[in-house]
Design an enzyme around this catalytic site. Structure first.
Site, PDB file in Angstrom:
ATOM      1  N   LYS A   1     -17.926  55.173  36.311  1.00  0.00           N
ATOM      2  CA  LYS A   1     -16.900  54.132  36.275  1.00  0.00           C
ATOM      3  C   LYS A   1     -17.545  52.747  36.436  1.00  0.00           C
ATOM      4  O   LYS A   1     -18.725  52.639  36.828  1.00  0.00           O
ATOM      5  CB  LYS A   1     -15.880  54.402  37.389  1.00  0.00           C
TER       6      LYS A   1
ATOM      7  N   TYR B   1      -5.521  58.537  31.504  1.00  0.00           N
ATOM      8  CA  TYR B   1      -4.886  58.688  32.822  1.00  0.00           C
ATOM      9  C   TYR B   1      -3.372  58.914  32.726  1.00  0.00           C
ATOM     10  O   TYR B   1      -2.641  58.612  33.675  1.00  0.00           O
ATOM     11  CB  TYR B   1      -5.184  57.458  33.691  1.00  0.00           C
TER      12      TYR B   1
ATOM     13  N   PHE C   1      -1.113  53.840  42.472  1.00  0.00           N
ATOM     14  CA  PHE C   1      -2.478  53.367  42.180  1.00  0.00           C
ATOM     15  C   PHE C   1      -2.757  53.274  40.680  1.00  0.00           C
ATOM     16  O   PHE C   1      -3.870  52.933  40.292  1.00  0.00           O
ATOM     17  CB  PHE C   1      -3.527  54.267  42.866  1.00  0.00           C
TER      18      PHE C   1
ATOM     19  N   ARG D   1     -17.647  68.695  39.022  1.00  0.00           N
ATOM     20  CA  ARG D   1     -16.678  68.298  40.064  1.00  0.00           C
ATOM     21  C   ARG D   1     -17.290  68.512  41.454  1.00  0.00           C
ATOM     22  O   ARG D   1     -17.065  67.741  42.377  1.00  0.00           O
ATOM     23  CB  ARG D   1     -15.397  69.131  39.947  1.00  0.00           C
TER      24      ARG D   1
ATOM     25  N   THR E   1     -12.269  63.262  45.879  1.00  0.00           N
ATOM     26  CA  THR E   1     -11.811  62.002  45.270  1.00  0.00           C
ATOM     27  C   THR E   1     -12.021  60.818  46.213  1.00  0.00           C
ATOM     28  O   THR E   1     -12.489  59.756  45.789  1.00  0.00           O
ATOM     29  CB  THR E   1     -10.300  62.124  44.926  1.00  0.00           C
TER      30      THR E   1
ATOM     31  N   ARG F   1     -20.140  61.021  45.295  1.00  0.00           N
ATOM     32  CA  ARG F   1     -19.216  60.133  46.013  1.00  0.00           C
ATOM     33  C   ARG F   1     -19.532  60.070  47.500  1.00  0.00           C
ATOM     34  O   ARG F   1     -19.386  59.028  48.143  1.00  0.00           O
ATOM     35  CB  ARG F   1     -17.780  60.610  45.786  1.00  0.00           C
TER      36      ARG F   1
ATOM     37  N   ASN G   1     -14.608  55.207  43.193  1.00  0.00           N
ATOM     38  CA  ASN G   1     -15.362  56.406  43.587  1.00  0.00           C
ATOM     39  C   ASN G   1     -16.411  56.827  42.556  1.00  0.00           C
ATOM     40  O   ASN G   1     -16.781  57.991  42.463  1.00  0.00           O
ATOM     41  CB  ASN G   1     -14.400  57.554  43.904  1.00  0.00           C
TER      42      ASN G   1
ATOM     43  N   HIS H   1     -15.951  59.992  37.160  1.00  0.00           N
ATOM     44  CA  HIS H   1     -14.848  60.874  36.758  1.00  0.00           C
ATOM     45  C   HIS H   1     -15.473  62.141  36.195  1.00  0.00           C
ATOM     46  O   HIS H   1     -16.517  62.085  35.543  1.00  0.00           O
ATOM     47  CB  HIS H   1     -14.003  60.207  35.664  1.00  0.00           C
TER      48      HIS H   1
ATOM     49  N   GLU I   1     -10.162  64.934  26.827  1.00  0.00           N
ATOM     50  CA  GLU I   1     -10.863  63.705  27.211  1.00  0.00           C
ATOM     51  C   GLU I   1     -12.089  63.455  26.324  1.00  0.00           C
ATOM     52  O   GLU I   1     -12.373  62.318  25.958  1.00  0.00           O
ATOM     53  CB  GLU I   1     -11.288  63.799  28.686  1.00  0.00           C
TER      54      GLU I   1
HETATM   55  P1  IDP Z   1     -10.263  62.738  40.503  1.00  0.00           P
HETATM   56  O1  IDP Z   1     -10.940  61.525  39.868  1.00  0.00           O
HETATM   57  O2  IDP Z   1     -11.033  63.243  41.690  1.00  0.00           O
HETATM   58  O3  IDP Z   1      -9.906  63.805  39.500  1.00  0.00           O
HETATM   59  P2  IDP Z   1      -7.451  61.999  40.453  1.00  0.00           P
HETATM   60  O4  IDP Z   1      -6.431  62.499  41.420  1.00  0.00           O
HETATM   61  O5  IDP Z   1      -7.417  62.520  39.050  1.00  0.00           O
HETATM   62  O6  IDP Z   1      -8.880  62.196  41.114  1.00  0.00           O
HETATM   63  O7  IDP Z   1      -7.272  60.409  40.407  1.00  0.00           O
HETATM   64  C1  IDP Z   1      -7.860  59.605  39.404  1.00  0.00           C
HETATM   65  C2  IDP Z   1      -8.492  58.404  40.061  1.00  0.00           C
HETATM   66  O8  IDP Z   1      -7.472  57.569  40.629  1.00  0.00           O
HETATM   67  C3  IDP Z   1      -9.411  58.737  41.228  1.00  0.00           C
HETATM   68  O9  IDP Z   1     -10.707  59.082  40.836  1.00  0.00           O
HETATM   69  C4  IDP Z   1      -9.376  57.443  42.033  1.00  0.00           C
HETATM   70  O10 IDP Z   1     -10.211  56.451  41.437  1.00  0.00           O
HETATM   71  C5  IDP Z   1      -7.931  57.006  41.867  1.00  0.00           C
HETATM   72  N1  IDP Z   1      -7.069  57.538  42.944  1.00  0.00           N
HETATM   73  C6  IDP Z   1      -6.591  58.805  43.072  1.00  0.00           C
HETATM   74  N2  IDP Z   1      -5.816  58.936  44.149  1.00  0.00           N
HETATM   75  C7  IDP Z   1      -5.766  57.721  44.722  1.00  0.00           C
HETATM   76  C8  IDP Z   1      -5.106  57.217  45.880  1.00  0.00           C
HETATM   77  O11 IDP Z   1      -4.393  57.932  46.606  1.00  0.00           O
HETATM   78  N3  IDP Z   1      -5.320  55.906  46.194  1.00  0.00           N
HETATM   79  C9  IDP Z   1      -6.082  55.093  45.426  1.00  0.00           C
HETATM   80  N4  IDP Z   1      -6.730  55.513  44.329  1.00  0.00           N
HETATM   81  C10 IDP Z   1      -6.567  56.821  43.960  1.00  0.00           C
HETATM   82 MG    MG Z   2      -8.613  63.698  37.847  1.00  0.00          MG
END
Ligand code: IDP
Ligand code: MG
Length: 182
Positions: free
Chosen positions: A53, A93, A101, A129, A135, A146, A160, A163, A174
């Site tokens: 990212k 997304y 968010f 993963r 996350t 991370r 973070n 992805h 994707e």
């Molecule tokens: P992932 O990237 O671990 O699959 P996802 O739930 O798909 O996590 O969320 C996509 C992205 O959105 C995350 O990588 C993070 O950057 C952001 N994100 C997810 N949940 C939150 C949250 O609760 N607060 C703020 N940012 C979030």
């Molecule tokens: Mg995800």
């Protein structure tokens, strides 16, 4: 290779049966028993989409992420530095649309170039993963990308670093979005 070994085992079993004085029918059955043994299914080679990212690219961590993917034994299939567009991110997304968010996430992903990567290997989807970690970078285990390299910066969206696709269906979708010519 596995099939060849099973076949030779069957022949060896039948030859041993003849030496032991077993009947032809018994020996044939011994061959069939071994030959019918279910062969272990070979795990399919799969592909995943990895994104470094904009925070990871800005912090100069693209090489470190690629290093970890390669050190784990996965193969790089495609690597390209791209500036995401609103349309691409809306598709990528889509599952998060409407969440608090979502807009901060899109704005963050538009804030600079992203390194898009397709990595390949058996189990690479859950494998990456696992390399990425949880996350939330505060909770991500040490040893993960991370966990080692990310932190809470007090922002609305978790920055973070990476992805990774979360299922074969997500990976296919994707990869099609980020690398339409692959
Ligand atoms: P992932 O990237 O671990 O699959 P996802 O739930 O798909 O996590 O969320 C996509 C992205 O959105 C995350 O990588 C993070 O950057 C952001 N994100 C997810 N949940 C939150 C949250 O609760 N607060 C703020 N940012 C979030
Ligand atoms: Mg995800």
């Amino acid at each position: 290779m596995t099939r060849t070994i099973a076949c030779w085992k069957a022949v060896a079993g039948a030859v041993a049966g003849r030496a032991e004085g077993r009947s032809g029918a018994d020996r044939l059955s011994a061959m069939t028993d071994v030959a019918d043994t279910t062969l272990p299914a070979e795990p399919a080679i799969e592909r995943t989409l990895v994104l470094v990212k904009p925070d990871g690219v800005r912090r100069g961590l693209s090489g470190e992420v690629l290093r970890r993917i390669e050190a784990k034994g996965y193969t790089l299939v495609a690597v390209e530095l791209k500036q995401a567009t609103t349309e691409l991110l809306a598709a990528h997304y889509a599952e998060h649309e409407g969440k608090p968010f979502y807009q901060p996430l899109v704005d963050f992903m538009l804030s600079g170039p992203t390194l898009a990567v397709v990595a390949e290997g058996q189990g690479v989807i859950p494998g990456f993963r696992s390399l990425a970690g949880a996350t939330n970078p505060t909770e991500a285990a040490p040893g993960t990308i991370r966990g080692d390299l990310g932190r809470d910066w007090g922002l609305k969206v978790q920055q973070n670093l990476v992805h990774g696709s979360d299922s074969p269906e997500s990976a296919a979708r994707e990869i099609g979005l980020w690398f339409p010519n692959l």
